[in-house]
Motif scaffolding. Structure first.
Motif, short mmCIF file in Angstrom:
data_model
loop_
_atom_site.label_atom_id
_atom_site.label_comp_id
_atom_site.label_asym_id
_atom_site.label_seq_id
_atom_site.Cartn_x
_atom_site.Cartn_y
_atom_site.Cartn_z
N ASP A 14 0.84 -1.28 0.07
CA ASP A 14 0.21 0.03 -0.03
C ASP A 14 0.92 1.20 -0.03
O ASP A 14 0.60 2.43 -0.60
CB ASP A 14 -0.92 -0.18 1.16
N HIS A 15 2.03 1.30 0.53
CA HIS A 15 2.78 2.44 0.83
C HIS A 15 3.86 2.84 -0.32
O HIS A 15 3.81 3.93 -0.59
CB HIS A 15 3.48 2.39 2.11
N VAL A 49 10.08 8.33 1.17
CA VAL A 49 10.15 8.84 -0.18
C VAL A 49 9.12 7.93 -1.27
O VAL A 49 9.51 7.20 -1.23
CB VAL A 49 11.46 9.04 -0.85
N ALA A 50 7.86 8.56 -1.53
CA ALA A 50 6.97 7.89 -2.25
C ALA A 50 7.42 7.65 -3.67
O ALA A 50 8.09 8.31 -4.23
CB ALA A 50 5.77 8.74 -2.07
N LEU A 51 6.84 6.37 -4.18
CA LEU A 51 7.06 5.92 -5.58
C LEU A 51 6.87 7.08 -6.49
O LEU A 51 7.34 7.55 -7.48
CB LEU A 51 6.60 4.96 -5.86
#
Length: 75
Positions: A14-15, A49-51
């Motif tokens: 999910d993250h 750090v999000a995709l």
């Protein structure tokens, strides 16, 4: 991978974000199709750090991380 190389730990699911660091301690490549890599856990990132954030940066434009799904290891 080689001993001493630094790694980024990426959380799938999910993250979908980079969450920490690690270092390669040893590599046993006796079986080239299934090398055994030992790592030493480093530190968590101050902020994951999000995709989506990585995809927006030119630095990652050619990275398999943002172009291919379902990767176990990216070099």
């Amino acid at each position: 991978m080689k001993s001493g190389e630094r790694l980024v730990i990426y959380e799938t699911g999910d993250h979908k974000s980079a969450v920490g660091t690690a270092t390669v301690v040893a590599v046993d490549a006796a079986d080239p199709k299934n090398p055994q890599v030992k790592i030493k856990v480093g530190k968590p990132l101050a902020k994951p750090v999000a995709l989506a954030e990585m995809k927006s940066q030119k630095l990652f434009a050619d990275s398999p991380l943002v172009r291919q799904g379902r990767l176990s290891v990216v070099r």
